[in-house]
Design a protein around this motif. Structure first.
Motif, PDB file in Angstrom:
ATOM      1  N   ASP A 189       0.826  -1.203   0.000  1.00  0.00           N
ATOM      2  CA  ASP A 189       0.000   0.000   0.000  1.00  0.00           C
ATOM      3  C   ASP A 189       0.865   1.260   0.000  1.00  0.00           C
ATOM      4  O   ASP A 189       1.978   1.246   0.509  1.00  0.00           O
ATOM      5  CB  ASP A 189      -0.867   0.016   1.261  1.00  0.00           C
ATOM      6  CG  ASP A 189      -2.258  -0.494   0.983  1.00  0.00           C
ATOM      7  OD1 ASP A 189      -2.787  -0.141  -0.084  1.00  0.00           O
ATOM      8  OD2 ASP A 189      -2.803  -1.223   1.812  1.00  0.00           O
ATOM      9  N   VAL A 190       0.309   2.334  -0.544  1.00  0.00           N
ATOM     10  CA  VAL A 190       1.077   3.567  -0.701  1.00  0.00           C
ATOM     11  C   VAL A 190       1.710   4.024   0.616  1.00  0.00           C
ATOM     12  O   VAL A 190       2.879   4.392   0.667  1.00  0.00           O
ATOM     13  CB  VAL A 190       0.188   4.709  -1.234  1.00  0.00           C
ATOM     14  CG1 VAL A 190       1.035   5.887  -1.664  1.00  0.00           C
ATOM     15  CG2 VAL A 190      -0.643   4.225  -2.386  1.00  0.00           C
ATOM     16  N   SER A 191       0.922   3.996   1.698  1.00  0.00           N
ATOM     17  CA  SER A 191       1.451   4.532   2.952  1.00  0.00           C
ATOM     18  C   SER A 191       2.543   3.631   3.524  1.00  0.00           C
ATOM     19  O   SER A 191       3.359   4.061   4.315  1.00  0.00           O
ATOM     20  CB  SER A 191       0.332   4.735   3.972  1.00  0.00           C
ATOM     21  OG  SER A 191      -0.118   3.500   4.458  1.00  0.00           O
ATOM     22  N   ILE A 192       2.558   2.364   3.128  1.00  0.00           N
ATOM     23  CA  ILE A 192       3.566   1.425   3.624  1.00  0.00           C
ATOM     24  C   ILE A 192       4.825   1.495   2.760  1.00  0.00           C
ATOM     25  O   ILE A 192       5.931   1.283   3.230  1.00  0.00           O
ATOM     26  CB  ILE A 192       2.998  -0.021   3.620  1.00  0.00           C
ATOM     27  CG1 ILE A 192       1.681  -0.088   4.390  1.00  0.00           C
ATOM     28  CG2 ILE A 192       3.985  -1.013   4.186  1.00  0.00           C
ATOM     29  CD1 ILE A 192       1.787   0.285   5.845  1.00  0.00           C
ATOM     30  N   ALA A 194       6.504   3.971   1.571  1.00  0.00           N
ATOM     31  CA  ALA A 194       7.506   4.927   2.042  1.00  0.00           C
ATOM     32  C   ALA A 194       8.301   4.353   3.208  1.00  0.00           C
ATOM     33  O   ALA A 194       9.517   4.550   3.292  1.00  0.00           O
ATOM     34  CB  ALA A 194       6.831   6.231   2.452  1.00  0.00           C
ATOM     35  N   GLN A 195       7.628   3.594   4.102  1.00  0.00           N
ATOM     36  CA  GLN A 195       8.342   2.976   5.225  1.00  0.00           C
ATOM     37  C   GLN A 195       9.433   2.036   4.725  1.00  0.00           C
ATOM     38  O   GLN A 195      10.562   2.060   5.214  1.00  0.00           O
ATOM     39  CB  GLN A 195       7.376   2.157   6.092  1.00  0.00           C
ATOM     40  CG  GLN A 195       6.329   2.958   6.823  1.00  0.00           C
ATOM     41  CD  GLN A 195       5.369   2.057   7.608  1.00  0.00           C
ATOM     42  OE1 GLN A 195       5.568   0.850   7.690  1.00  0.00           O
ATOM     43  NE2 GLN A 195       4.341   2.650   8.187  1.00  0.00           N
ATOM     44  N   ASN A 198      12.382   3.875   2.983  1.00  0.00           N
ATOM     45  CA  ASN A 198      13.278   4.452   3.976  1.00  0.00           C
ATOM     46  C   ASN A 198      14.150   3.389   4.626  1.00  0.00           C
ATOM     47  O   ASN A 198      15.321   3.624   4.900  1.00  0.00           O
ATOM     48  CB  ASN A 198      12.485   5.195   5.051  1.00  0.00           C
ATOM     49  CG  ASN A 198      12.048   6.569   4.574  1.00  0.00           C
ATOM     50  OD1 ASN A 198      12.443   7.016   3.506  1.00  0.00           O
ATOM     51  ND2 ASN A 198      11.245   7.233   5.368  1.00  0.00           N
ATOM     52  N   GLU A 201      17.029   2.500   2.469  1.00  0.00           N
ATOM     53  CA  GLU A 201      18.069   3.536   2.519  1.00  0.00           C
ATOM     54  C   GLU A 201      18.880   3.467   3.804  1.00  0.00           C
ATOM     55  O   GLU A 201      20.101   3.602   3.784  1.00  0.00           O
ATOM     56  CB  GLU A 201      17.425   4.920   2.366  1.00  0.00           C
ATOM     57  CG  GLU A 201      16.907   5.155   0.963  1.00  0.00           C
ATOM     58  CD  GLU A 201      16.318   6.545   0.767  1.00  0.00           C
ATOM     59  OE1 GLU A 201      16.134   6.926  -0.392  1.00  0.00           O
ATOM     60  OE2 GLU A 201      16.042   7.236   1.761  1.00  0.00           O
ATOM     61  N   ASP A 202      18.191   3.246   4.938  1.00  0.00           N
ATOM     62  CA  ASP A 202      18.899   3.149   6.217  1.00  0.00           C
ATOM     63  C   ASP A 202      19.851   1.969   6.234  1.00  0.00           C
ATOM     64  O   ASP A 202      20.985   2.077   6.702  1.00  0.00           O
ATOM     65  CB  ASP A 202      17.897   3.005   7.369  1.00  0.00           C
ATOM     66  CG  ASP A 202      17.062   4.255   7.545  1.00  0.00           C
ATOM     67  OD1 ASP A 202      17.489   5.313   7.048  1.00  0.00           O
ATOM     68  OD2 ASP A 202      15.980   4.174   8.160  1.00  0.00           O
ATOM     69  N   LEU A 218       8.857   4.662 -11.982  1.00  0.00           N
ATOM     70  CA  LEU A 218      10.044   5.492 -12.170  1.00  0.00           C
ATOM     71  C   LEU A 218      10.250   6.488 -11.038  1.00  0.00           C
ATOM     72  O   LEU A 218      11.385   6.778 -10.663  1.00  0.00           O
ATOM     73  CB  LEU A 218       9.971   6.207 -13.525  1.00  0.00           C
ATOM     74  CG  LEU A 218      11.231   6.928 -13.984  1.00  0.00           C
ATOM     75  CD1 LEU A 218      12.422   6.002 -14.040  1.00  0.00           C
ATOM     76  CD2 LEU A 218      11.025   7.564 -15.338  1.00  0.00           C
ATOM     77  N   SER A 219       9.159   7.000 -10.447  1.00  0.00           N
ATOM     78  CA  SER A 219       9.376   7.986  -9.374  1.00  0.00           C
ATOM     79  C   SER A 219      10.045   7.345  -8.158  1.00  0.00           C
ATOM     80  O   SER A 219      10.880   7.962  -7.520  1.00  0.00           O
ATOM     81  CB  SER A 219       8.085   8.688  -8.952  1.00  0.00           C
ATOM     82  OG  SER A 219       6.970   8.163  -9.561  1.00  0.00           O
ATOM     83  N   VAL A 220       9.678   6.095  -7.855  1.00  0.00           N
ATOM     84  CA  VAL A 220      10.312   5.397  -6.742  1.00  0.00           C
ATOM     85  C   VAL A 220      11.770   5.108  -7.067  1.00  0.00           C
ATOM     86  O   VAL A 220      12.670   5.344  -6.260  1.00  0.00           O
ATOM     87  CB  VAL A 220       9.560   4.086  -6.424  1.00  0.00           C
ATOM     88  CG1 VAL A 220      10.349   3.236  -5.459  1.00  0.00           C
ATOM     89  CG2 VAL A 220       8.188   4.377  -5.878  1.00  0.00           C
ATOM     90  N   LYS A 222      13.700   6.626  -9.138  1.00  0.00           N
ATOM     91  CA  LYS A 222      14.464   7.865  -9.143  1.00  0.00           C
ATOM     92  C   LYS A 222      14.811   8.297  -7.730  1.00  0.00           C
ATOM     93  O   LYS A 222      15.901   8.783  -7.459  1.00  0.00           O
ATOM     94  CB  LYS A 222      13.651   8.962  -9.830  1.00  0.00           C
ATOM     95  CG  LYS A 222      14.505  10.125 -10.187  1.00  0.00           C
ATOM     96  CD  LYS A 222      13.942  11.451  -9.880  1.00  0.00           C
ATOM     97  CE  LYS A 222      15.033  12.426  -9.577  1.00  0.00           C
ATOM     98  NZ  LYS A 222      14.532  13.529  -8.790  1.00  0.00           N
ATOM     99  N   HIS A 223      13.883   8.095  -6.825  1.00  0.00           N
ATOM    100  CA  HIS A 223      14.113   8.505  -5.445  1.00  0.00           C
ATOM    101  C   HIS A 223      15.274   7.742  -4.815  1.00  0.00           C
ATOM    102  O   HIS A 223      16.099   8.310  -4.127  1.00  0.00           O
ATOM    103  CB  HIS A 223      12.839   8.284  -4.632  1.00  0.00           C
ATOM    104  CG  HIS A 223      12.998   8.608  -3.193  1.00  0.00           C
ATOM    105  ND1 HIS A 223      12.933   9.894  -2.725  1.00  0.00           N
ATOM    106  CD2 HIS A 223      13.267   7.821  -2.123  1.00  0.00           C
ATOM    107  CE1 HIS A 223      13.140   9.882  -1.423  1.00  0.00           C
ATOM    108  NE2 HIS A 223      13.341   8.644  -1.032  1.00  0.00           N
TER     109      HIS A 223
END
Lengths: 329, 332
Positions: A189-192, A194-195, A198, A201-202, A218-220, A222-223
Motif C-alpha cells: 500500500d502507498v502509505s507502507i 515509504a516505510q 526508507n 536507505e537506512d 520510475l518515481s520510486v 528515481k528517489h
C-alpha cells in the motif's frame, strides 16, 4: 577491492519456447545488456512488464544460467560463455542476495518466520550453536523493524509490509554486500511503501550495501537510485545519473515513459503534455529487426529497421542506444 | 428527488462475516453532478470500491446496507430489487474493473460480449448490435474492429482488453461510469493511453466518472473532486486543488508527503505514515486514524470527529480542524 562491484557484459538470456531443430524458437528476454554497479551505489532498472528487468536481475545472480555474456563480481569472473567459465556460486551467494517482488509467494507458508530467516544461517554455517543462531535471528528481525515475538509466527499472520520485511531480513542474514531488489514495494500500500523505501536507505547506509533496484515505478526508482537504466524489450536503451535521466533524457522511449507518468500535482499535470505511444510492446518471441523500439517510435526510419543502434556513451556517464539522438533532441 | 446525478447520504454498510461485523462504510456522503469526475483514493480495504459498488447493488451477501439513502439518476437504490438493478446495470451505470484479464469471459468472443449488453438494453436486432459493437471498438481506438470482434480475450493484450471493457461499459451510453482501478494492472505507457481515452470519451459523451484509485498522480490528472477514504470514512473531501494544495486532514497530508516526486532535484527523505492500516474487524474507538496520527489528542481516541466545513465543497473529519474552527469562531 575494485571500484566496480558488479559488472555484466553482453549479457544474454534466451528461453526456449517450443519448436524443433531450425524452427526452435526463443523468447529473447535479455539481449546484449551491459552495465556496471559501483560499490555502495544503487542502480535502478525500469521498464514495462516483460521488458526483461527481472530476468536481468535473476540472470545476474545466475538463478538462470545466462545464454551468453560475462558476469564479473568484485574482480572475479562468475560466468564467461566464451571462455567457458561457470564458477560454483555457493560462496558468492553469501555476498549476493535477492529480495523478491511478491511477499506472499516468496515465503514458505509452513515455516516460521524465525526458520525462514534462519535458513541462510544454517546453509552457510554462520552460527556455532542454537543460542547464537537465535540471537542472530532476533537481531535481524529487529533490524528490519520486527521484534522477537514475531520469530515464532507464520507468514500468514503478517501484513504485506511486514512480510516484505521478513524477506529483507532473510536477505540480510548472510551479511551480504550486494542485494538485487526485484520490485520489492510494488505489492504494498502507498502509505507502507515509504516505510520500506526508507528502510532500504537506512540499511544501505549502516551496512554499506550495493543495490540493483528493479521496479516499474520510475518515481520510486528515481528517489532511491544514483543511476538509472531503462530497458525496452530485452535491451538497455538508456542509462544515466538519475536526475540527468529524468530531466534530460535522450532516448525517445525514455522521454515517452517519463511523460506518461501521472504527476501528483494538479498544476504541473495541467501544463504537462503527454507523449502517448501508439500500440503495444511487440512480442519478445519475435522482436522487430534493428532497433526494437522502432515500431512505436515517432522518429523511426529505414535505418532503424536495418541496423541495431549501438549502446554508446553520448555524454560522460550518459549512455543511450538510438540512431537519431540529434534529431529527437 | 435529488438535483444530483448521484446522491449518497450517510451511507452505512457492513459485511457480516463469520469472524464478525466489518463496518465497511461509516456515514459516507457523496454527490456528483452530470459530467463530473470524482476521484476516490485510499488504501486497500478503505471502502473505496464498496462505495461505488453499492450504487450498482453489487454488495451482495454478506454485505448489508444498514443506513443512509442512495439516489442515482432518480432511482432510489435503497429499495431496488435485483430485477430493477439489472435494468440499470450496463445501461445507466457501467463499471470497468481492475483486472481486464479476469473480467472478460474467456469462452465468448469479444463481439458476443459487447453485443450482449446492446441486445439486453436496447431494441436493436442482432445485425444492428453487431454494427454498434464495431462502432464502439473504433471509438475506443482498436484497429481492425471486424477481426477483433471474432477474437477471444486471450488473443488480445492487456491494454486492448481494457479497451474492450471500456467499449462494453459505454455500449449504452451510461450516465455514470465507475472505473475501479482501471489501469493498475497496466504499464505506464498503456495507462497513459487508457486515461487519455477516458477523458476524451467523457468530453464526447458527457458522462460522469467515479475514478477509484490509490495513485494520487492519476487523480491529480483526471479528477475535479477528490474524496480521501480511510477505514470506511471519507476523512477529507474537496476539489483537486483543495486536496493537493490545502490538505487539512493528517492522513491526506501524510499521503502527499509519502510519495516520491519525479521532479525533485535534491534527495529528500520520504516521510512515511507510521504504523499499519486498520484492522477492519476491530477498528479502534474514536477516529480510526488516531493510532497512526502525529497530532493525536485525547478526544481522538474517544470520539469520532464531526464533519468540519472548510469551504462550500471542502470538508474534513478531524478534531484538529474542528478545534481550529471553534477557536477562530470564538475570536470573531
Amino acid at each position: 577491492m575494485s571500484e566496480r562491484l558488479v559488472e555484466v557484459q553482453h549479457l544474454q538470456q534466451y528461453f526456449p519456447a517450443g519448436g524443433w531443430g531450425k524452427n526452435k524458437r526463443y523468447v529473447q528476454a535479455v539481449d546484449d545488456v551491459n552495465f556496471f554497479i559501483n560499490r555502495g551505489e544503487t542502480l535502478g532498472l525500469v521498464g514495462e512488464s516483460g521488458c526483461g528487468k527481472t530476468t536481468t536481475g535473476r540472470t545476474l545472480l545466475r538463478l538462470y544460467e545466462p545464454t551468453d555474456g560475462r558476469i564479473i563480481y568484485d574482480g572475479d569472473v562468475l560466468f564467461d560463455k566464451e571462455k567457458k567459465i561457470a564458477v560454483n556460486m555457493l560462496p558468492y551467494r553469501k555476498k549476493m542476495q535477492i529480495v523478491f517482488q511478491d511477499p506472499y509467494a516468496s515465503l514458505d507458508p509452513r515455516m516460521t518466520v524465525g526458520d525462514i530467516v534462519g535458513e541462510p544461517i544454517d546453509i552457510h554455517h554462520l552460527a556455532s550453536g542454537s543460542k547464537e543462531r537465535y540471537d542472530r535471528i532476533i537481531d535481524l528481525l529487529r533490524r528490519v523493524g520486527l521484534n522477537s515475538e514475531h520469530a515464532n509466527r507464520y507468514p500468514h499472520e503478517f501484513s504485506g509490509g511486514q512480510r516484505q520485511r521478513v524477506g529483507i531480513a532473510r536477505a540480510l542474514a548472510v551479511d551480504p554486500e550486494f542485494i538485487v531488489c526485484d520490485e520489492p514495494i510494488s505489492a504494498l500500500d502507498v502509505s507502507i511503501q515509504a516505510q520500506v523505501i526508507n528502510m532500504f536507505e537506512d540499511l544501505q547506509e549502516s551496512m554499506g550495501l550495493t543495490y540493483l533496484f528493479i521496479a516499474h515505478d520510475l518515481s520510486v526508482v528515481k528517489h532511491i537510485s544514483n543511476r538509472i537504466g531503462v530497458m525496452y524489450l530485452g535491451k538497455l536503451v538508456e542509462l544515466a545519473d538519475s536526475y540527468e535521466l529524468t530531466m534530460h533524457s535522450l532516448h525517445p522511449y525514455t522521454k515517452s515513459l517519463i511523460s506518461a507518468i501521472p504527476i501528483a500535482d494538479p498544476v504541473t499535470a495541467r501544463k504537462s503534455k503527454r507523449i502517448v505511444l501508439e500500440g503495444d510492446v511487440p512480442s519478445p518471441l519475435n522482436p522487430p529487426s534493428g532497433c526494437r523500439f522502432r515500431t512505436r517510435c515517432p522518429y523511426a526510419d529505414e535505418r532503424c529497421a536495418m541496423e541495431t543502434p549501438e549502446f554508446k556513451e553520448v555524454e560522460p556517464g550518459h549512455y543511450a542506444a538510438c540512431h537519431h539522438l540529434d534529431r529527437c533532441n | 428527488m435529488s438535483e444530483y446525478l448521484v446522491d449518497i447520504q450517510h451511507e452505512r454498510l457492513s459485511f457480516f462475516t463469520p469472524a464478525g461485523e466489518v463496518k465497511a462504510l461509516n456515514d459516507v456522503s457523496i454527490h456528483l453532478n452530470q459530467g463530473e469526475v470524482l476521484g476516490i483514493v485510499g488504501e486497500s480495504g478503505s471502502g473505496k470500491s464498496v462505495t461505488a459498488y453499492s450504487l450498482m447493488g453489487l454488495t451482495a451477501y454478506p454485505g448489508r446496507l444498514i443506513g443512509g439513502t442512495l439516489e442515482f439518476n432518480g432511482h432510489h437504490i435503497n429499495d431496488m430489487t435485483e430485477k430493477e438493478f439489472r435494468k440499470i446495470r450496463g445501461n445507466e451505470v457501467s463499471i470497468i474493473f481492475q483486472d481486464p484479464m479476469t473480467s472478460l469471459n474467456p469462452v465468448y468472443t469479444i463481439g458476443n460480449q459487447i453485443e450482449e449488453v446492446i441486445l439486453l438494453h436496447t431494441d436493436k436486432n442482432k445485425s444492428q448490435a453487431h454494427e454498434r459493437a464495431r462502432e464502439l471498438l473504433e471509438l475506443v481506438g482498436i484497429n481492425e474492429p471486424e477481426k477483433r470482434l471474432k477474437q477471444y480475450p486471450h488473443e488480445l493484450s492487456g491494454g486492448m482488453r481494457q479497451r474492450v471493457m471500456i467499449a462494453i461499459a459505454l455500449a449504452c451510453e451510461p450516465k455514470l461510469l465507475i472505473a475501479d482501478e482501471p489501469t493498475t494492472a497496466l504499464d505506464v505507457t498503456i495507462q497513459a493511453q487508457i486515461l487519455e481515452l477516458m477523458i476524451e470519451l467523457k468530453n464526447k459523451l458527457g458522462m460522469a466518472i467515479i475514478m477509484i484509485t490509490h495513485d494520487l498522480g492519476i487523480v491529480a490528472n483526471m479528477c475535479e473532486k477528490i474524496a480521501v477514504m480511510y477505514a470506511g470514512h471519507i476523512v477529507e473531501y474537496g476539489t483537486t486543488d483543495d486536496i493537493f494544495y490545502n490538505p487539512k486532514h493528517e492522513y491526506t497530508k501524510g499521503l502527499l508527503k509519502s510519495i516520491p516526486r519525479l521532479d525533485a532535484r535534491e534527495h529528500e527523505r520520504l516521510v512515511p505514515i507510521e504504523g499499519t492500516p486498520v484492522d477492519m474487524l476491530n477498528p479502534p474507538k474514536g477516529c480510526p486514524f488516531a493510532p497512526r496520527c502525529g497530532n493525536c489528542m485525547k478526544i481522538c481516541l474517544r470520539e469520532m470527529p464531526p464533519v468540519t466545513n472548510i469551504s462550500d465543497v471542502h470538508y474534513t473529519q478531524c478534531w484538529m480542524n474542528q478545534k481550529e474552527q471553534m477557536e477562530s469562531e470564538a475570536r470573531a
